[in-house]
Scaffold this motif. Structure first.
Motif, PDB file in Angstrom:
ATOM      1  N   THR A  72       0.844  -1.188   0.000  1.00  0.00           N
ATOM      2  CA  THR A  72       0.000   0.000   0.000  1.00  0.00           C
ATOM      3  C   THR A  72       0.878   1.236   0.000  1.00  0.00           C
ATOM      4  OG1 THR A  72      -1.805  -1.100   1.165  1.00  0.00           O
ATOM      5  CG2 THR A  72      -1.741   1.297   1.286  1.00  0.00           C
ATOM      6  N   ARG A  73       0.613   2.135  -0.937  1.00  0.00           N
ATOM      7  CA  ARG A  73       1.389   3.373  -1.040  1.00  0.00           C
ATOM      8  C   ARG A  73       0.450   4.566  -0.895  1.00  0.00           C
ATOM      9  NH1 ARG A  73       6.457   2.155  -0.021  1.00  0.00           N
ATOM     10  NH2 ARG A  73       7.740   2.671  -1.808  1.00  0.00           N
ATOM     11  N   LEU A  74       1.009   5.654  -0.303  1.00  0.00           N
ATOM     12  CA  LEU A  74       0.269   6.891  -0.109  1.00  0.00           C
ATOM     13  C   LEU A  74       0.901   8.009  -0.931  1.00  0.00           C
ATOM     14  CD1 LEU A  74      -0.171   6.769   3.780  1.00  0.00           C
ATOM     15  CD2 LEU A  74      -1.753   5.927   2.020  1.00  0.00           C
ATOM     16  N   ALA A  75       0.200   9.114  -1.070  1.00  0.00           N
ATOM     17  CA  ALA A  75       0.771  10.284  -1.746  1.00  0.00           C
ATOM     18  C   ALA A  75       2.047  10.701  -1.027  1.00  0.00           C
ATOM     19  CB  ALA A  75      -0.225  11.428  -1.757  1.00  0.00           C
ATOM     20  N   GLY A  76       3.092  10.923  -1.791  1.00  0.00           N
ATOM     21  CA  GLY A  76       4.395  11.272  -1.237  1.00  0.00           C
ATOM     22  C   GLY A  76       5.344  10.105  -1.146  1.00  0.00           C
ATOM     23  N   ASP A  77       4.826   8.872  -1.265  1.00  0.00           N
ATOM     24  CA  ASP A  77       5.685   7.685  -1.206  1.00  0.00           C
ATOM     25  C   ASP A  77       6.447   7.507  -2.520  1.00  0.00           C
ATOM     26  OD1 ASP A  77       4.856   7.162   1.335  1.00  0.00           O
ATOM     27  OD2 ASP A  77       3.545   5.480   0.803  1.00  0.00           O
ATOM     28  N   SER A  78       7.576   6.813  -2.414  1.00  0.00           N
ATOM     29  CA  SER A  78       8.422   6.594  -3.584  1.00  0.00           C
ATOM     30  C   SER A  78       7.865   5.509  -4.484  1.00  0.00           C
ATOM     31  CB  SER A  78       9.840   6.206  -3.141  1.00  0.00           C
ATOM     32  OG  SER A  78       9.817   4.967  -2.437  1.00  0.00           O
ATOM     33  N   LEU A  79       8.254   5.594  -5.746  1.00  0.00           N
ATOM     34  CA  LEU A  79       7.930   4.587  -6.751  1.00  0.00           C
ATOM     35  C   LEU A  79       9.180   4.454  -7.615  1.00  0.00           C
ATOM     36  CD1 LEU A  79       5.387   2.900  -7.473  1.00  0.00           C
ATOM     37  CD2 LEU A  79       4.946   4.548  -9.293  1.00  0.00           C
ATOM     38  N   GLU A  80      10.018   3.492  -7.282  1.00  0.00           N
ATOM     39  CA  GLU A  80      11.314   3.345  -7.938  1.00  0.00           C
ATOM     40  C   GLU A  80      11.407   1.991  -8.617  1.00  0.00           C
ATOM     41  OE1 GLU A  80      14.223   3.907  -4.901  1.00  0.00           O
ATOM     42  OE2 GLU A  80      13.910   6.087  -4.807  1.00  0.00           O
ATOM     43  N   ALA A  81      12.099   1.973  -9.740  1.00  0.00           N
ATOM     44  CA  ALA A  81      12.253   0.715 -10.471  1.00  0.00           C
ATOM     45  C   ALA A  81      13.364   0.855 -11.501  1.00  0.00           C
ATOM     46  CB  ALA A  81      10.952   0.315 -11.157  1.00  0.00           C
ATOM     47  N   GLU A  82      13.915  -0.288 -11.903  1.00  0.00           N
ATOM     48  CA  GLU A  82      14.902  -0.345 -12.975  1.00  0.00           C
ATOM     49  C   GLU A  82      14.412  -1.295 -14.051  1.00  0.00           C
ATOM     50  OE1 GLU A  82      18.729  -1.405 -11.522  1.00  0.00           O
ATOM     51  OE2 GLU A  82      19.076   0.527 -10.538  1.00  0.00           O
ATOM     52  N   ALA A  83      14.785  -0.971 -15.278  1.00  0.00           N
ATOM     53  CA  ALA A  83      14.453  -1.829 -16.410  1.00  0.00           C
ATOM     54  C   ALA A  83      15.683  -1.974 -17.288  1.00  0.00           C
ATOM     55  CB  ALA A  83      13.300  -1.229 -17.213  1.00  0.00           C
ATOM     56  N   GLN A  84      15.851  -3.144 -17.867  1.00  0.00           N
ATOM     57  CA  GLN A  84      16.907  -3.364 -18.854  1.00  0.00           C
ATOM     58  C   GLN A  84      16.286  -4.097 -20.039  1.00  0.00           C
ATOM     59  OE1 GLN A  84      20.639  -4.838 -17.387  1.00  0.00           O
ATOM     60  NE2 GLN A  84      21.664  -4.431 -19.324  1.00  0.00           N
ATOM     61  N   PRO A  85      15.601  -3.337 -20.905  1.00  0.00           N
ATOM     62  CA  PRO A  85      14.898  -3.958 -22.034  1.00  0.00           C
ATOM     63  C   PRO A  85      15.828  -4.442 -23.138  1.00  0.00           C
ATOM     64  CG  PRO A  85      14.713  -1.577 -22.132  1.00  0.00           C
ATOM     65  CD  PRO A  85      15.381  -1.890 -20.839  1.00  0.00           C
ATOM     66  N   HIS A  86      17.104  -4.093 -23.042  1.00  0.00           N
ATOM     67  CA  HIS A  86      18.100  -4.485 -24.045  1.00  0.00           C
ATOM     68  C   HIS A  86      19.440  -4.599 -23.317  1.00  0.00           C
ATOM     69  CE1 HIS A  86      20.845  -4.093 -27.514  1.00  0.00           C
ATOM     70  NE2 HIS A  86      19.826  -4.479 -28.260  1.00  0.00           N
ATOM     71  N   PRO A  87      20.334  -5.502 -23.743  1.00  0.00           N
ATOM     72  CA  PRO A  87      21.616  -5.653 -23.045  1.00  0.00           C
ATOM     73  C   PRO A  87      22.428  -4.362 -22.938  1.00  0.00           C
ATOM     74  CG  PRO A  87      21.270  -7.493 -24.538  1.00  0.00           C
ATOM     75  CD  PRO A  87      20.171  -6.517 -24.812  1.00  0.00           C
ATOM     76  N   THR A  88      22.209  -3.417 -23.858  1.00  0.00           N
ATOM     77  CA  THR A  88      22.989  -2.176 -23.839  1.00  0.00           C
ATOM     78  C   THR A  88      22.159  -0.962 -23.423  1.00  0.00           C
ATOM     79  OG1 THR A  88      22.578  -1.849 -26.203  1.00  0.00           O
ATOM     80  CG2 THR A  88      24.589  -3.028 -25.579  1.00  0.00           C
ATOM     81  N   LEU A  89      21.004  -1.189 -22.802  1.00  0.00           N
ATOM     82  CA  LEU A  89      20.151  -0.080 -22.377  1.00  0.00           C
ATOM     83  C   LEU A  89      19.624  -0.337 -20.965  1.00  0.00           C
ATOM     84  CD1 LEU A  89      18.511   2.538 -22.916  1.00  0.00           C
ATOM     85  CD2 LEU A  89      16.721   1.076 -23.900  1.00  0.00           C
TER      86      LEU A  89
END
Length: 218
Positions: A72-89
């Motif tokens: 459960t997240r509230l206003a002001g909470d973080s939303l962080e993530a990483e993606a690697q859709p390609h080996p060089t990106l």
């Protein structure tokens, strides 16, 4: 619905990004673009390239899936993530939730794209993008060098002007003039760049501007 000062956040993030970018000279390493980013996730929709997903409104706040688990997240909470859709990106999201309701969750912050082995070529922009943002850019380019993320070469200084190669038509630019470039720099990345000539020296060209980054195909 709970709201925070989204417009003020956006302006502050743009200023921070510009200051950070001004410290980075052109180099032969990876291309890095970072800028303000806002996302509006409908119920069931996720951050592009990640498993972060808005699951809907719960009794205590926004139901969000993070790293395979519901929270459960509230206003002001973080939303962080990483993606690697390609080996060089690599793509990094650093966001904060500023509002949510039964229909959607809204977050604002920054997005960072880092890519290796860029091979710029002039090309039309795609019709749609998985993620799209504008990053401030500043480069100091040596004579004979390429403006990073483009196919434009600084050929030298002539009569106080910069002579460019790799652009169609008129090759000269004075201080304050614009330089435009549009094309593909990576299998999943397109760029729409607008530069201004800041300084022309015998052996160096300094440009400043913005790069609209289109992340496509994931």
């Amino acid at each position: 619905m709970v709201r925070m000062g989204g417009v003020r956040w956006l302006n502050l993030l743009m200023m921070i990004g510009l200051v950070a970018c001004m410290r980075k000279p052109a180099g032969s390493g990876p291309l890095i673009y970072e800028g303000p980013y806002r996302v509006d996730l409908a119920v069931g929709q996720g951050l592009p390239g990640t498993d972060v997903r808005y699951l809907g409104l719960g009794p205590q706040g926004a139901r969000v899936r993070l790293e395979g688990q519901e929270v459960t997240r509230l206003a002001g909470d973080s939303l962080e993530a990483e993606a690697q859709p390609h080996p060089t990106l690599k793509v990094r999201y650093n966001l904060r939730i500023y509002s949510y309701d039964k229909q959607a969750l809204h977050a604002i912050g920054t997005i960072r794209a880092e890519l290796q082995g860029a091979q710029p070529r002039a090309a039309p922009l795609p019709k749609a993008a998985a993620a799209r943002f504008t990053a401030p850019v500043t480069y100091r380019v040596p004579k004979g060098g390429v403006i990073p993320g483009t196919s434009i070469i600084f050929a030298g200084k002539e009569e106080g002007r910069a002579r460019l190669e790799g652009i169609p038509g008129y090759p000269y630019r004075n201080v304050g003039d614009s330089i435009l470039w549009e094309g593909q720099i990576h299998p999943l990345v397109y760029l729409d760049a607008t530069f201004r000539v800041l300084l022309v020296e015998d052996e160096w060209l300094t440009v400043v501007g913005t790069a609209e980054v289109w992340l496509s195909g994931f």
